[in-house]
Design an enzyme around this catalytic site. Structure first.
Site, PDB file in Angstrom:
ATOM      1  N   SER A 116      32.530 -39.108  26.245  1.00 15.60           N
ATOM      2  CA  SER A 116      31.212 -38.646  26.683  1.00 15.60           C
ATOM      3  C   SER A 116      30.117 -39.618  26.265  1.00 15.60           C
ATOM      4  O   SER A 116      30.205 -40.259  25.202  1.00 15.60           O
ATOM      5  CB  SER A 116      30.922 -37.269  26.078  1.00 15.60           C
ATOM      6  OG  SER A 116      29.562 -36.921  26.187  1.00 15.60           O
ATOM      7  N   TYR A 140      30.335 -31.884  18.957  1.00 16.24           N
ATOM      8  CA  TYR A 140      30.951 -32.250  20.233  1.00 16.24           C
ATOM      9  C   TYR A 140      31.036 -33.767  20.373  1.00 16.24           C
ATOM     10  O   TYR A 140      32.082 -34.320  20.731  1.00 16.24           O
ATOM     11  CB  TYR A 140      30.145 -31.667  21.391  1.00 16.24           C
ATOM     12  CG  TYR A 140      30.611 -32.150  22.755  1.00 16.24           C
ATOM     13  CD1 TYR A 140      31.758 -31.632  23.337  1.00 16.24           C
ATOM     14  CD2 TYR A 140      29.897 -33.129  23.444  1.00 16.24           C
ATOM     15  CE1 TYR A 140      32.203 -32.086  24.570  1.00 16.24           C
ATOM     16  CE2 TYR A 140      30.325 -33.585  24.670  1.00 16.24           C
ATOM     17  CZ  TYR A 140      31.479 -33.056  25.236  1.00 16.24           C
ATOM     18  OH  TYR A 140      31.907 -33.517  26.460  1.00 16.24           O
ATOM     19  N   LYS A 144      34.376 -36.221  20.655  1.00 10.74           N
ATOM     20  CA  LYS A 144      34.626 -37.140  21.765  1.00 10.74           C
ATOM     21  C   LYS A 144      34.799 -38.577  21.275  1.00 10.74           C
ATOM     22  O   LYS A 144      35.589 -39.347  21.837  1.00 10.74           O
ATOM     23  CB  LYS A 144      33.502 -37.035  22.796  1.00 10.74           C
ATOM     24  CG  LYS A 144      33.599 -35.785  23.664  1.00 10.74           C
ATOM     25  CD  LYS A 144      34.929 -35.743  24.378  1.00 10.74           C
ATOM     26  CE  LYS A 144      35.059 -34.605  25.346  1.00 10.74           C
ATOM     27  NZ  LYS A 144      36.349 -34.617  26.051  1.00 10.74           N
ATOM     28  N   VAL A 170      28.150 -35.379  34.694  1.00  9.15           N
ATOM     29  CA  VAL A 170      28.844 -35.183  35.969  1.00  9.15           C
ATOM     30  C   VAL A 170      28.364 -33.876  36.611  1.00  9.15           C
ATOM     31  O   VAL A 170      28.203 -32.855  35.938  1.00  9.15           O
ATOM     32  CB  VAL A 170      30.364 -35.148  35.752  1.00  9.15           C
ATOM     33  CG1 VAL A 170      31.096 -35.043  37.092  1.00  9.15           C
ATOM     34  CG2 VAL A 170      30.825 -36.395  34.986  1.00  9.15           C
TER      35      VAL A 170
END
Length: 243
Positions: A116, A140, A144, A170
């Protein structure tokens, strides 16, 4: 080609599963449906296994005979990781390690993984480039960064061909809008269609590189077909910054 898509009932995964099938691949989807939906795969001829990537026997079953693994399974969202960092770590970091180990056991030739843009943190430098320092600011983002670091380590230690992509915002069809952690574009579309004010956070000066899901899955599918690998993370974005 036999391809396994972890998280393949999710927003990006379901699009990828369809694209790979259209290109002639046999596709196995493993998904625990914690955020994905079986309806996303409606009409798509894939083998579906409802299981967590932390379920080692089921992961071995899914990867048996696989040529390629595209690892998309994760607990998404920065706010969710702040609310429950352990769950985010187990699913995203430990889950990646389980997928890599299962790939090694199964003799998979290539693993494509989703990282990410959040790994860059709050850097104001634009555009984001892969040689910039990483500075994750949430559990998070840390998970990643661990995802891509584990992939690169497995390449160097075990010779596993990997391709870690850093995704950038995205968006597209199948993206959920009706929960607390909805991304901005589906949240905007949902509010506009319902006649509600658009939920704008901050002063409106934030910049994002929004990436259409169709473009993302075409890049992944092309990389799978061509056997593209990289021993460093690759930004999957197009430089079209939007405010």
């Amino acid at each position: 080609m036999r391809a396994v898509v972890t998280g393949g009932a999710g927003f990006i995964g379901a699009h990828l599963a369809r694209t790979l099938r259209e290109r002639g691949a046999k596709v196995v989807v493993i998904d625990d449906l914690s955020s994905g939906r079986l309806a996303n795969l409606s009409g798509c001829d894939v083998e579906f296994l409802e299981a967590s990537i932390l379920d080692r026997p089921m992961l071995d079953t899914a990867l048996g005979g696989a040529d390629v693994v595209v690892h998309l399974a994760a607990i998404p969202s920065v706010p969710r990781s702040v609310a429950n960092p352990l769950a985010s770590h187990h699913a995203n970091a430990t889950g990646t390690l389980e997928v890599l180990e299962a790939s090694r056991r199964a003799g998979v030739r290539q693993v494509v993984l989703a990282s990410s843009s959040s790994v860059y943190g709050a850097s104001a430098v634009m555009p984001k480039q892969e040689d910039m320092p990483t500075a994750p600011l949430s559990p998070y983002a840390v998970s990643k960064l661990a995802t891509e670091a584990y992939a690169i380590a497995y390449h160097h230690c075990y010779g596993l061909d990997v391709l870690p992509f850093r995704f950038f915002n995205v968006f597209g069809p199948l993206q959920p809008a009706g929960h607390a952690y909805a991304a901005v574009i589906p949240a905007f579309v949902d509010a506009a269609l319902a006649g509600r004010p658009l939920p704008v956070q901050g002063g409106g000066e934030q910049t994002r590189d929004f990436t259409y899901v169709g473009s993302v899955v075409r890049v992944i599918a092309d990389a799978v077909e061509r056997g593209v690998t990289s021993d460093r993370p690759v930004n999957l974005a197009f430089g079209a910054v939007r405010r």
